[in-house]
Each structure stands twice: as structure tokens, then as C-alpha cells.
Motif scaffolding. Structure first.
Motif, short mmCIF file in Angstrom:
data_model
loop_
_atom_site.label_atom_id
_atom_site.label_comp_id
_atom_site.label_asym_id
_atom_site.label_seq_id
_atom_site.Cartn_x
_atom_site.Cartn_y
_atom_site.Cartn_z
N UNK A 1 18.77 -1.98 -21.85
CA UNK A 1 17.46 -2.92 -21.17
C UNK A 1 16.43 -1.87 -21.05
N UNK A 2 15.37 -2.18 -21.55
CA UNK A 2 13.96 -1.56 -21.22
C UNK A 2 12.67 -2.47 -20.89
N UNK A 3 11.66 -1.82 -20.81
CA UNK A 3 10.38 -2.64 -20.28
C UNK A 3 9.92 -3.62 -21.22
N UNK A 4 9.42 -5.09 -20.88
CA UNK A 4 8.86 -5.61 -22.04
C UNK A 4 7.34 -5.26 -21.96
N UNK A 5 6.81 -5.76 -23.02
CA UNK A 5 5.27 -5.81 -23.01
C UNK A 5 4.34 -6.22 -21.65
N UNK A 6 5.06 -7.23 -21.06
CA UNK A 6 4.52 -7.93 -20.10
C UNK A 6 4.74 -6.89 -18.83
N UNK A 7 5.78 -6.44 -18.71
CA UNK A 7 6.18 -5.31 -17.67
C UNK A 7 5.00 -4.15 -17.87
N UNK A 8 4.91 -3.75 -18.96
CA UNK A 8 3.92 -2.56 -19.13
C UNK A 8 2.39 -2.91 -18.63
N UNK A 9 2.04 -4.19 -18.96
CA UNK A 9 0.63 -4.62 -18.36
C UNK A 9 0.72 -4.69 -16.99
N UNK A 10 1.66 -5.25 -16.43
CA UNK A 10 1.63 -5.52 -14.78
C UNK A 10 1.77 -4.29 -14.20
N UNK A 11 2.82 -3.19 -14.72
CA UNK A 11 2.85 -1.98 -14.00
C UNK A 11 1.54 -0.96 -14.02
N UNK A 12 0.87 -1.36 -15.30
CA UNK A 12 -0.29 -0.50 -15.56
C UNK A 12 -1.52 -0.99 -14.30
N UNK A 13 -1.58 -2.46 -14.27
CA UNK A 13 -2.30 -2.74 -13.24
C UNK A 13 -2.10 -2.77 -11.95
N UNK A 14 -0.80 -2.62 -11.43
CA UNK A 14 -0.17 -2.11 -10.29
C UNK A 14 -0.77 -0.74 -9.94
N UNK A 15 -0.48 0.02 -11.05
CA UNK A 15 -1.10 1.52 -10.83
C UNK A 15 -2.48 1.63 -10.55
N UNK A 16 -3.18 0.78 -11.33
CA UNK A 16 -4.72 0.83 -11.08
C UNK A 16 -5.08 0.12 -9.68
N UNK A 17 -4.22 -0.57 -9.05
CA UNK A 17 -4.39 -1.24 -7.70
C UNK A 17 -4.29 -0.21 -6.74
N UNK A 18 -3.14 0.55 -7.05
CA UNK A 18 -2.85 1.87 -6.01
C UNK A 18 -4.08 2.95 -6.23
N UNK A 19 -4.64 3.05 -7.40
CA UNK A 19 -5.75 3.97 -7.53
C UNK A 19 -7.02 3.69 -6.69
N UNK A 20 -7.06 2.23 -6.44
CA UNK A 20 -8.30 1.86 -5.90
C UNK A 20 -8.36 2.12 -4.44
N UNK A 21 -6.95 2.09 -4.10
CA UNK A 21 -6.61 2.21 -2.48
C UNK A 21 -6.04 3.50 -1.80
N UNK A 22 -6.51 4.72 -2.24
CA UNK A 22 -6.01 5.99 -1.97
C UNK A 22 -5.79 6.18 -0.41
N UNK A 23 -4.69 6.78 -0.19
CA UNK A 23 -4.70 7.17 1.32
C UNK A 23 -4.13 8.86 1.26
N UNK A 24 -4.83 9.52 2.31
CA UNK A 24 -4.31 11.26 2.02
C UNK A 24 -2.96 11.30 2.80
N UNK A 25 -2.65 12.32 2.76
CA UNK A 25 -1.33 12.96 3.39
C UNK A 25 -1.14 12.53 4.81
N UNK A 26 -0.02 11.80 4.94
CA UNK A 26 0.23 11.47 6.44
C UNK A 26 -0.24 9.90 7.03
#
Length: 381
Positions: A1-26
Motif C-alpha cells: 500500500x502506498x500514497x495515492x495522488x490525492x494523498x500527495x496533494x493533501x500532504x503537500x498542502x499540509x506541509x505548506x500550512x506548516x510552512x506558514x506557521x513557523x515556531x522556533x525551538x521550545x
């Protein structure tokens, strides 16, 4: 079992969500909460929060006897103002995911989706989202947290994206993967005076003028010959920003770096000797503080072999590469498990890590995930 195309799209979008909300150590409170929300949808067998501070461990248990395999990503961003202009650029002034930890989290989230759909056949898989990697404090805090004792892995794996390498090409070497390092803060104390009568005070100027080249002069050797010793002065300040005051106080910050922890002991001794001598000559008091302490990171032979076999099976090109000068606190997990880390190319023309315009390439998410998935299935079924 592996990632679907929809998985890849949603994971990239989630990565970009995290990118926009950075928090530093601690300070990774919102990031940790987002990890719990996103991975909670996979219905794991357990989530341990507040691990080593803000860390999160997500557990997928087969219910059958077997080893515990841990995959680790980092929660923290950097205190760097992002100058790139992607649509998902940082919304937090002065902070940014300039090291790609957002992408590493997305790969672990991809693993979680797969384990949510199909549990391991034996043992447990643990996804660790670790705090405070950038300061070197996070892994140690996780390991010493009493909650970690119930999670203690038999194997630990991690990766780091690496600009300058072809996209998707890996470096994986036996032995030392990352150097040891620590920051040394030197404080020199004398006595201020009127600038017209500097002889009535005790100035640190001469001591600083001698220390800066003397400290950097401790550097020798190199990565290729596996005898690197490097001292880098990163900051210095003397006195007050005033024309009427001869200084009575100074600070010098220097990063000490060696191939191994043992060599670090010798570099520390040499640096401290220079400080004592300069202080005595200048009739100065001194204080030493150590910060951002990283032990060297060394790949276990068995764990590295498992990663290499996974890359071969998945058709990911790889070579031994070289030890990274940069430090990585993943090395501390070698004290509790068989651990190995590899470097995955982010592209030859990418900005370097910690550059203010760095942005993790989403194309790496399925590649890194394939390697981790294969390792997990090889060990756990």
C-alpha cells in the motif's frame, strides 16, 4: 500500500500550512497541536503529547510481539525572516521554516496515513515529532522524559533534506554522519573609565583583539581526512555604544566543531586555555558558558544497512557521501537504539539551508516516504 495522488496533494498542502506557521525551538505549541489534529485522523493506537516539552509521539501498534521502530522529524523553525514569496510564505515575522523541517513532518504524516490503513504485522511503529532540534536541546529532553521509557525504540531512523544534491539522490554513510558542536560564550569583565582617562580602567579590548584570531587559529584538518577541528567566531561586543566611556566589559561567542565528541574535549581545553591566558594578561575576570550542545551523530551499521536495502528496493540512487559539518541532535538516539540518518537531495540549484529564501520541495515527500515505508515493512512486516 502506498500514497495515492490525492494523498500527495493533501500532504503537500499540509506541509505548506506548516510552512506558514513557523515556531522556533521550545515554542512549538501550535505546530504540535496541528500534528495531533492531522495524525488523529489516521486513528493511531496512541498519542503521547508534551514529550520533552512540546514533542508528540504517534503510535501504531500491531498487537503482536516485535521490535519498536521509530521515525523522527523536527517540529521547530528558525528565527529567520523569510524573503521568498511563495503563496504559503511565513505569516510570523522574523521566523521561518528555512531548514525544511516542515517537509520532514509531512513525510512522517505520510507514514501515519499508511499505518492508519494497514498496521504493522508485528511490533510497533512510532512517529516522533521532536522539539528544539535547532538548539540541540530537544532530543536530550525527549530521552530523559519519563514518558519516553514506554516508547523506547529498538531502531530509530531520520533524514535531512540536502540542497546541492540532485533531487531525490541520497547520501548514506557508515560511521559519523554529523559533527559534534557547541557554542562557547566568553564574558570578559574589567572596569569602565572615562574615555579621556582610559588608564584608570581595565579594558578588554586587547584581550578580545588577541582572542579572536587565536580562537579561529585552533582550526585544522578537514572532513575528507576525518580530522576536522573548527572554531568560528560568530559574535563579539565590547563596551557601551558611547564615545565617552572606555569599555569594561566584552563578549566573544565562538562555535566549536569537531568530528567526534572525544576530539571536542581537546578543543574545549585549548579554547579555555586561551581565555585564561588572555584574561590573566589583561587583568580581567572571565566567565564561560556553553550553549547549543550537539554530540556527534554516528550511524549504526545494521540500521544503515536496512536503509540502504530500502533505497535499493525503491530505486532511489544513493552513495556514501561525506560527514556533514553541520550538527544534528538525532545522534543522541544512538544511546537508546540502533539509529541511522541519511541525507536526501533537494536539488542542485536550491538555496542552502538556513538561507532566508529556502523552501522545501514538495516533490521530496513521496520519495522520503517510500524509503521510510520500505524500512518499516522490512522490519515490521
Amino acid at each position: 500500500m502506498f500514497l495515492t495522488n490525492q494523498d500527495v496533494i493533501e500532504l503537500a498542502a499540509w506541509r505548506q500550512r506548516l510552512h506558514a506557521m513557523p515556531e522556533v525551538s521550545g515554542e512549538e505549541i501550535a505546530t504540535a497541536a496541528e500534528v495531533q489534529r492531522f495524525l488523529g485522523e489516521t486513528k493511531p493506537d496512541g498519542i503521547v503529547a508534551g514529550l520533552g516539552g512540546t514533542g508528540v509521539a504517534v503510535i501504531y501498534d500491531s498487537g503482536a510481539p516485535g521490535p519498536t521502530v521509530m521515525f523522527r522529524a523536527e517540529l521547530d523553525a528558525l528565527p529567520i525572516e523569510e524573503v521568498g514569496q511563495p503563496d504559503h510564505r511565513s505569516k510570523i515575522p522574523g521566523k521561518g521554516h528555512m531548514c525544511g523541517h516542515d517537509g520532514h513532518m509531512a513525510m512522517l504524516a505520510a507514514l501515519g496515513r499508511q499505518f492508519g490503513r494497514q498496521r504493522p504485522k508485528r511490533g510497533r511503529a512510532i512517529l516522533l515529532f521532536q522539539p528544539a532540534e535547532e538548539t540541540g536541546a530537544g532530543a536530550a529532553a525527549v530521552i530523559t522524559d519519563e514518558k519516553f521509557q514506554a516508547l523506547k525504540p529498538d531502531y530509530s531512523f531520520s533524514l535531512h533534506n540536502m540542497p546541492g544534491l540532485p533531487l531525490g539522490h541520497a547520501w548514506l554513510k557508515d560511521g559519523i554522519a554529523n559533527c559534534a558542536s557547541r557554542g562557547l560564550k566568553i564574558t570578559l569583565s574589567g572596569r569602565t573609565a572615562h574615555a579621556s582617562m582610559p588608564e584608570t580602567g581595565i579594558s578588554p579590548v586587547s584581550a578580545v583583539a588577541k582572542l579572536m584570531p587565536a580562537l579561529t587559529g585552533l582550526s585544522k584538518g578537514g572532513i575528507a581526512t576525518e580530522d576536522l577541528v573548527l572554531a568560528t567566531v560568530t559574535h563579539a561586543s565590547i563596551g557601551e555604544p558611547a564615545f565617552g566611556i572606555a569599555p569594561g566589559h566584552a563578549e566573544v561567542w565562538v562555535t566549536l566543531r569537531t568530528m567526534t565528541d572525544g576530539e571536542m574535549d581537546g578543543l574545549i581545553a585549548s579554547a579555555e586555555t586561551l581565555v585564561r591566558e588572555a584574561s590573566a594578561e589583561g587583568r580581567l575576570g572571565y566567565a564561560l558558558e556553553y550553549h547549543d550542545i550537539f554530540v556527534h551523530s554516528e550511524n549504526d551499521p545494521e540500521a544503515a544497512t536496512l536503509l540502504r536495502a530500502a533505497m535499493d528496493t525503491e530505486g532511489v540512487s544513493h552513495e556514501p557521501g561525506e560527514t556533514m559539518r553541520g550538527s544534528e541532535d538525532f545522534g543522541r538516539f544512538a544511546t537508546v537504539s540502533k539509529s541511522a540518518m541519511f541525507f536526501l537531495g533537494a536539488g542542485e540549484d536550491m538555496p542552502n539551508l538556513h538561507n532566508p529564501n529556502y523552501d522545501f520541495p514538495d516533490e521530496l515527500i513521496p520519495i522520503g516516504t517510500r524509503i521510510f515505508t520500505r524500512v518499516a515493512r522490512d522490519i515490521l512486516g
